[in-house]
Write a protein that holds these residues in place. Structure first.
Motif, PDB file in Angstrom:
ATOM      1  N   MET A 110     -40.579 -14.993 -30.195  1.00  0.00           N
ATOM      2  CA  MET A 110     -39.611 -14.350 -31.092  1.00  0.00           C
ATOM      3  C   MET A 110     -39.654 -14.998 -32.478  1.00  0.00           C
ATOM      4  SD  MET A 110     -37.131 -12.193 -31.728  1.00  0.00           S
ATOM      5  CE  MET A 110     -36.142 -11.629 -30.337  1.00  0.00           C
ATOM      6  N   LEU A 111     -39.664 -16.321 -32.517  1.00  0.00           N
ATOM      7  CA  LEU A 111     -39.705 -17.021 -33.804  1.00  0.00           C
ATOM      8  C   LEU A 111     -41.056 -16.821 -34.486  1.00  0.00           C
ATOM      9  CD1 LEU A 111     -38.527 -18.807 -35.971  1.00  0.00           C
ATOM     10  CD2 LEU A 111     -39.099 -20.807 -34.577  1.00  0.00           C
ATOM     11  N   MET A 112     -42.131 -16.852 -33.725  1.00  0.00           N
ATOM     12  CA  MET A 112     -43.444 -16.642 -34.328  1.00  0.00           C
ATOM     13  C   MET A 112     -43.565 -15.228 -34.901  1.00  0.00           C
ATOM     14  SD  MET A 112     -44.470 -19.626 -34.085  1.00  0.00           S
ATOM     15  CE  MET A 112     -46.008 -19.363 -34.956  1.00  0.00           C
ATOM     16  N   GLY A 113     -42.948 -14.255 -34.233  1.00  0.00           N
ATOM     17  CA  GLY A 113     -42.942 -12.889 -34.762  1.00  0.00           C
ATOM     18  C   GLY A 113     -42.173 -12.787 -36.073  1.00  0.00           C
ATOM     19  N   TYR A 114     -41.069 -13.520 -36.155  1.00  0.00           N
ATOM     20  CA  TYR A 114     -40.301 -13.576 -37.407  1.00  0.00           C
ATOM     21  C   TYR A 114     -41.172 -14.183 -38.513  1.00  0.00           C
ATOM     22  CZ  TYR A 114     -36.829 -15.350 -40.759  1.00  0.00           C
ATOM     23  OH  TYR A 114     -36.132 -15.660 -41.903  1.00  0.00           O
ATOM     24  N   ILE A 115     -41.824 -15.283 -38.204  1.00  0.00           N
ATOM     25  CA  ILE A 115     -42.687 -15.957 -39.181  1.00  0.00           C
ATOM     26  C   ILE A 115     -43.826 -15.036 -39.620  1.00  0.00           C
ATOM     27  CG2 ILE A 115     -44.402 -17.810 -39.400  1.00  0.00           C
ATOM     28  CD1 ILE A 115     -42.379 -19.531 -37.690  1.00  0.00           C
ATOM     29  N   ASP A 116     -44.466 -14.375 -38.669  1.00  0.00           N
ATOM     30  CA  ASP A 116     -45.578 -13.471 -38.989  1.00  0.00           C
ATOM     31  C   ASP A 116     -45.160 -12.413 -40.012  1.00  0.00           C
ATOM     32  OD1 ASP A 116     -47.316 -14.724 -37.258  1.00  0.00           O
ATOM     33  OD2 ASP A 116     -47.096 -13.243 -35.652  1.00  0.00           O
ATOM     34  N   LYS A 161     -46.215 -29.803 -34.718  1.00  0.00           N
ATOM     35  CA  LYS A 161     -45.924 -30.237 -36.089  1.00  0.00           C
ATOM     36  C   LYS A 161     -47.007 -29.788 -37.067  1.00  0.00           C
ATOM     37  CE  LYS A 161     -43.042 -34.249 -35.100  1.00  0.00           C
ATOM     38  NZ  LYS A 161     -42.934 -35.714 -35.164  1.00  0.00           N
ATOM     39  N   VAL A 162     -48.252 -29.841 -36.644  1.00  0.00           N
ATOM     40  CA  VAL A 162     -49.348 -29.397 -37.512  1.00  0.00           C
ATOM     41  C   VAL A 162     -49.190 -27.912 -37.827  1.00  0.00           C
ATOM     42  CG1 VAL A 162     -51.847 -29.017 -37.665  1.00  0.00           C
ATOM     43  CG2 VAL A 162     -50.967 -31.182 -36.772  1.00  0.00           C
ATOM     44  N   LEU A 163     -48.898 -27.125 -36.804  1.00  0.00           N
ATOM     45  CA  LEU A 163     -48.689 -25.679 -36.991  1.00  0.00           C
ATOM     46  C   LEU A 163     -47.580 -25.420 -37.985  1.00  0.00           C
ATOM     47  CD1 LEU A 163     -48.952 -22.642 -36.081  1.00  0.00           C
ATOM     48  CD2 LEU A 163     -47.221 -23.184 -34.375  1.00  0.00           C
ATOM     49  N   MET A 164     -46.433 -26.030 -37.759  1.00  0.00           N
ATOM     50  CA  MET A 164     -45.268 -25.729 -38.593  1.00  0.00           C
ATOM     51  C   MET A 164     -45.395 -26.334 -39.999  1.00  0.00           C
ATOM     52  SD  MET A 164     -43.583 -23.779 -36.599  1.00  0.00           S
ATOM     53  CE  MET A 164     -41.848 -23.608 -37.028  1.00  0.00           C
ATOM     54  N   ARG A 165     -45.819 -27.588 -40.080  1.00  0.00           N
ATOM     55  CA  ARG A 165     -45.870 -28.240 -41.401  1.00  0.00           C
ATOM     56  C   ARG A 165     -47.041 -27.749 -42.247  1.00  0.00           C
ATOM     57  NH1 ARG A 165     -43.764 -33.149 -42.871  1.00  0.00           N
ATOM     58  NH2 ARG A 165     -43.714 -33.902 -40.727  1.00  0.00           N
ATOM     59  N   ALA A 189     -49.851 -25.461 -41.402  1.00  0.00           N
ATOM     60  CA  ALA A 189     -50.315 -24.068 -41.385  1.00  0.00           C
ATOM     61  C   ALA A 189     -49.274 -23.103 -41.934  1.00  0.00           C
ATOM     62  CB  ALA A 189     -50.699 -23.664 -39.961  1.00  0.00           C
ATOM     63  N   LEU A 190     -48.004 -23.515 -41.931  1.00  0.00           N
ATOM     64  CA  LEU A 190     -46.963 -22.605 -42.410  1.00  0.00           C
ATOM     65  C   LEU A 190     -46.268 -23.138 -43.667  1.00  0.00           C
ATOM     66  CD1 LEU A 190     -45.086 -20.169 -42.234  1.00  0.00           C
ATOM     67  CD2 LEU A 190     -43.730 -21.425 -40.539  1.00  0.00           C
ATOM     68  N   PHE A 191     -45.443 -24.159 -43.526  1.00  0.00           N
ATOM     69  CA  PHE A 191     -44.557 -24.532 -44.634  1.00  0.00           C
ATOM     70  C   PHE A 191     -45.304 -25.054 -45.853  1.00  0.00           C
ATOM     71  CE2 PHE A 191     -41.688 -25.135 -40.847  1.00  0.00           C
ATOM     72  CZ  PHE A 191     -41.035 -23.927 -41.024  1.00  0.00           C
ATOM     73  N   ASN A 192     -46.253 -25.962 -45.683  1.00  0.00           N
ATOM     74  CA  ASN A 192     -47.014 -26.445 -46.836  1.00  0.00           C
ATOM     75  C   ASN A 192     -47.789 -25.302 -47.492  1.00  0.00           C
ATOM     76  OD1 ASN A 192     -47.941 -29.839 -45.738  1.00  0.00           O
ATOM     77  ND2 ASN A 192     -45.957 -28.941 -46.185  1.00  0.00           N
ATOM     78  N   TYR A 193     -48.267 -24.377 -46.686  1.00  0.00           N
ATOM     79  CA  TYR A 193     -49.047 -23.236 -47.172  1.00  0.00           C
ATOM     80  C   TYR A 193     -48.229 -22.367 -48.128  1.00  0.00           C
ATOM     81  CZ  TYR A 193     -52.676 -19.594 -46.740  1.00  0.00           C
ATOM     82  OH  TYR A 193     -53.687 -18.696 -46.982  1.00  0.00           O
ATOM     83  N   VAL A 194     -46.905 -22.264 -47.860  1.00  0.00           N
ATOM     84  CA  VAL A 194     -46.055 -21.411 -48.698  1.00  0.00           C
ATOM     85  C   VAL A 194     -45.299 -22.229 -49.746  1.00  0.00           C
ATOM     86  CG1 VAL A 194     -45.875 -19.649 -46.912  1.00  0.00           C
ATOM     87  CG2 VAL A 194     -44.093 -21.411 -47.071  1.00  0.00           C
ATOM     88  N   GLY A 195     -45.678 -23.499 -49.913  1.00  0.00           N
ATOM     89  CA  GLY A 195     -45.121 -24.308 -50.985  1.00  0.00           C
ATOM     90  C   GLY A 195     -43.982 -25.228 -50.601  1.00  0.00           C
ATOM     91  N   ILE A 196     -43.589 -25.246 -49.329  1.00  0.00           N
ATOM     92  CA  ILE A 196     -42.490 -26.116 -48.888  1.00  0.00           C
ATOM     93  C   ILE A 196     -43.083 -27.449 -48.437  1.00  0.00           C
ATOM     94  CG2 ILE A 196     -40.565 -26.404 -47.279  1.00  0.00           C
ATOM     95  CD1 ILE A 196     -40.425 -23.317 -47.124  1.00  0.00           C
ATOM     96  N   LYS A 197     -42.810 -28.487 -49.206  1.00  0.00           N
ATOM     97  CA  LYS A 197     -43.403 -29.801 -48.928  1.00  0.00           C
ATOM     98  C   LYS A 197     -42.466 -30.712 -48.137  1.00  0.00           C
ATOM     99  CE  LYS A 197     -47.038 -28.666 -51.240  1.00  0.00           C
ATOM    100  NZ  LYS A 197     -48.190 -28.182 -50.498  1.00  0.00           N
ATOM    101  N   LYS A 198     -41.162 -30.500 -48.268  1.00  0.00           N
ATOM    102  CA  LYS A 198     -40.193 -31.376 -47.596  1.00  0.00           C
ATOM    103  C   LYS A 198     -39.838 -30.767 -46.235  1.00  0.00           C
ATOM    104  CE  LYS A 198     -35.971 -33.939 -48.383  1.00  0.00           C
ATOM    105  NZ  LYS A 198     -34.817 -34.172 -49.252  1.00  0.00           N
ATOM    106  N   VAL A 199     -40.429 -31.330 -45.168  1.00  0.00           N
ATOM    107  CA  VAL A 199     -40.247 -30.816 -43.808  1.00  0.00           C
ATOM    108  C   VAL A 199     -39.890 -31.980 -42.889  1.00  0.00           C
ATOM    109  CG1 VAL A 199     -41.302 -29.526 -41.913  1.00  0.00           C
ATOM    110  CG2 VAL A 199     -42.008 -29.054 -44.272  1.00  0.00           C
ATOM    111  N   LYS A 200     -38.780 -31.851 -42.173  1.00  0.00           N
ATOM    112  CA  LYS A 200     -38.345 -32.890 -41.234  1.00  0.00           C
ATOM    113  C   LYS A 200     -38.280 -32.297 -39.834  1.00  0.00           C
ATOM    114  CE  LYS A 200     -34.932 -36.472 -40.383  1.00  0.00           C
ATOM    115  NZ  LYS A 200     -35.946 -37.490 -40.161  1.00  0.00           N
ATOM    116  N   PHE A 201     -38.705 -33.092 -38.848  1.00  0.00           N
ATOM    117  CA  PHE A 201     -38.698 -32.655 -37.454  1.00  0.00           C
ATOM    118  C   PHE A 201     -37.779 -33.531 -36.606  1.00  0.00           C
ATOM    119  CE2 PHE A 201     -42.739 -31.114 -39.018  1.00  0.00           C
ATOM    120  CZ  PHE A 201     -42.852 -29.869 -38.429  1.00  0.00           C
ATOM    121  N   PHE A 202     -37.052 -32.880 -35.719  1.00  0.00           N
ATOM    122  CA  PHE A 202     -36.376 -33.542 -34.615  1.00  0.00           C
ATOM    123  C   PHE A 202     -36.930 -32.896 -33.349  1.00  0.00           C
ATOM    124  CE2 PHE A 202     -33.287 -33.978 -38.061  1.00  0.00           C
ATOM    125  CZ  PHE A 202     -32.886 -35.300 -37.937  1.00  0.00           C
TER     126      PHE A 202
END
Length: 195
Positions: free
Chosen positions: A94-100, A148-152, A154-167
């Motif tokens: 569901m979340l991956m579909g939203y991201i796509d 983390k590699v996928l989200m940071r 392949a996705l967020f850094n790719y669209v310009g978001i550099k500040k990413v924190k994971f729990f």
């Protein structure tokens, strides 16, 4: 600061939902966060299925009227918070579909003819809160940190978001999973976090 929480779990009795409540409470107690909005993808009935045909072309996804409200939410937010479980080593479909559909060319990034595109969501920050049945270090030791590699990268850094924190919270189906301690950690983080 304006915060958008994207919650992805079909059950409001889940531990993920308990984490969502702690994010909301902590954020509401934080004087630097002026407004909080929640997008519950399952409750919303979001359709994660990509459709491409003569009427819906991939190159037009960034202006699809069906997603205008979701694009506005992303543009409105300074901080985007994702709350979801890890299933099979990755976020729910569901979340991956939203991201796509939402992080489309022309909206989240634009091609420049260079190796990497220009990210159009610069200046925003992201927090990912995920829970899983397996051990906390399972994604790192067995899956080469693929989540983390996928989200940071392949996705967020790719669209310009550099500040990413994971729990990433593991052992969450165990009675020894320290649920209360982890919920309190999230509450404290959002009560005090700045941009």
């Amino acid at each position: 600061m304006k915060a958008l929480i994207i919650y992805t779990h079909p059950n409001h009795q889940s531990l993920s939902y308990a984490f969502l409540q702690e994010v909301i409470q902590g954020a509401q107690e934080n004087t630097t966060i002026e407004e909080v909005k929640v997008l519950d993808l399952y409750e919303e009935g979001f359709n994660p299925t990509l459709v491409f045909n003569k009427q819906k072309r991939r190159r037009d996804m960034h202006r699809d009227p069906d997603f205008a409200r979701y694009r506005e939410q992303l543009m409105w937010a300074d901080k985007i918070i994702f709350v979801y479980p890890i299933w099979w080593g990755r976020p729910p479909a569901m979340l991956m579909g939203y991201i796509d559909q939402m992080f489309a060319s022309g909206f989240a990034y634009k091609e420049t003819g260079k190796m990497l595109p220009e990210g159009l969501l610069k200046g925003k920050s992201v927090v990912c809160i995920s829970v899983m049945k397996g051990p906390t270090h399972y994604p790192l030791l067995w899956l080469n940190n693929s989540h983390k590699v996928l989200m940071r990268k392949a996705l967020f850094n790719y669209v310009g978001i550099k500040k990413v924190k994971f729990f990433e919270f593991g052992n969450m189906e165990s009675p020894k999973g320290k649920h209360k301690e982890k919920l309190n950690k999230i509450h404290r983080y959002f009560k005090t976090v700045a941009q």
